[in-house]
Scaffold this motif. Sequence first.
Motif, PDB file in Angstrom:
ATOM      1  N   VAL A  84       0.803  -1.074  -0.063  1.00 35.99           N
ATOM      2  CA  VAL A  84       0.161  -0.192  -0.250  1.00 35.99           C
ATOM      3  C   VAL A  84       1.091   1.307   0.245  1.00 35.99           C
ATOM      4  CG1 VAL A  84      -0.458   0.197   2.906  1.00 35.99           C
ATOM      5  CG2 VAL A  84      -2.124   0.755   0.679  1.00 35.99           C
ATOM      6  N   ASP A  85       1.737   1.160   0.745  1.00 38.10           N
ATOM      7  CA  ASP A  85       2.704   2.530   0.326  1.00 38.10           C
ATOM      8  C   ASP A  85       3.374   2.964  -0.564  1.00 38.10           C
ATOM      9  OD1 ASP A  85       2.521   2.923   3.509  1.00 38.10           O
ATOM     10  OD2 ASP A  85       3.735   1.059   3.788  1.00 38.10           O
ATOM     11  N   TYR A  88       0.510   4.156  -2.846  1.00 42.25           N
ATOM     12  CA  TYR A  88       0.228   5.248  -2.216  1.00 42.25           C
ATOM     13  C   TYR A  88       1.205   6.246  -3.050  1.00 42.25           C
ATOM     14  CZ  TYR A  88      -1.374   8.640   0.867  1.00 42.25           C
ATOM     15  OH  TYR A  88      -1.956  10.607   1.248  1.00 42.25           O
ATOM     16  N   THR A  92       0.384   9.188  -5.569  1.00 40.07           N
ATOM     17  CA  THR A  92       0.940  10.540  -5.392  1.00 40.07           C
ATOM     18  C   THR A  92       1.883  11.314  -6.243  1.00 40.07           C
ATOM     19  OG1 THR A  92       0.622   9.975  -2.763  1.00 40.07           O
ATOM     20  CG2 THR A  92       1.924  11.462  -3.214  1.00 40.07           C
ATOM     21  N   VAL A  98      -5.344  11.643  -3.130  1.00 46.11           N
ATOM     22  CA  VAL A  98      -5.888   9.958  -2.215  1.00 46.11           C
ATOM     23  C   VAL A  98      -6.531  10.818  -0.927  1.00 46.11           C
ATOM     24  CG1 VAL A  98      -4.013   8.786  -3.808  1.00 46.11           C
ATOM     25  CG2 VAL A  98      -3.382  10.014  -2.202  1.00 46.11           C
ATOM     26  N   GLU A 100      -6.273   9.769   2.825  1.00 45.49           N
ATOM     27  CA  GLU A 100      -5.032   8.809   3.919  1.00 45.49           C
ATOM     28  C   GLU A 100      -5.175   7.857   3.865  1.00 45.49           C
ATOM     29  OE1 GLU A 100      -5.984  10.069   8.406  1.00 45.49           O
ATOM     30  OE2 GLU A 100      -5.850  12.028   6.857  1.00 45.49           O
ATOM     31  N   ILE A 101      -3.451   6.871   4.104  1.00 41.32           N
ATOM     32  CA  ILE A 101      -3.653   5.821   4.498  1.00 41.32           C
ATOM     33  C   ILE A 101      -3.936   5.530   6.278  1.00 41.32           C
ATOM     34  CG2 ILE A 101      -2.591   3.126   4.627  1.00 41.32           C
ATOM     35  CD1 ILE A 101      -0.187   4.450   2.859  1.00 41.32           C
ATOM     36  N   PHE A 110      -6.928   3.080   1.916  1.00 37.63           N
ATOM     37  CA  PHE A 110      -6.983   4.452   1.056  1.00 37.63           C
ATOM     38  C   PHE A 110      -7.729   4.351   0.015  1.00 37.63           C
ATOM     39  CE2 PHE A 110      -2.903   3.082  -1.379  1.00 37.63           C
ATOM     40  CZ  PHE A 110      -3.364   4.234  -2.972  1.00 37.63           C
ATOM     41  N   PHE A 112      -9.152   7.058  -3.372  1.00 38.23           N
ATOM     42  CA  PHE A 112      -8.462   7.293  -4.265  1.00 38.23           C
ATOM     43  C   PHE A 112      -9.494   8.130  -5.554  1.00 38.23           C
ATOM     44  CE2 PHE A 112      -8.262   3.161  -6.153  1.00 38.23           C
ATOM     45  CZ  PHE A 112      -8.444   3.360  -7.137  1.00 38.23           C
TER      46      PHE A 112
END
Length: 129
Positions: A84-85, A88, A92, A98, A100-101, A110, A112
């Motif tokens: 996920v990071d 993300y 971005t 997006v 926030e997680i 998250f 989008f």
Amino acid sequence: MIKKVGQIMVYVNDQDQAVTFWTDKMGFQVISRQDNEQGMKWIELAPVVNAETTIILHNKQLIAKMQPELNVGTPSLLFFTENVDELYRDLTAKNVTVGEIVSMPSGRVFNFSDSEGNYFAVMENANNK
């Protein structure tokens, strides 16, 4: 008996713009394009070749005119990712809107937005590749 979800219909205002979003920003591939030569066209997209479930982009105004009783609202879709990071950061960097997680009991998630302001979600889930 139903065994899987085959296709998800997403009704959009601008099919070409939607294809650009899903391919350039989200990394999906165009699986097929169909045009009945009478104004009806649809584009099939998937995150990978041979995906079990695909997205079909339809012209929202045309479908609403043809079938006024049909709900052409945006479905709530939840996608899975292994990281996920990384996703993300990638979205971005591509200027995708997006949220926030957040941590949920089932994983980090998250949301989008596509180019038409429709929101979808993505969850980290290594078990669902």
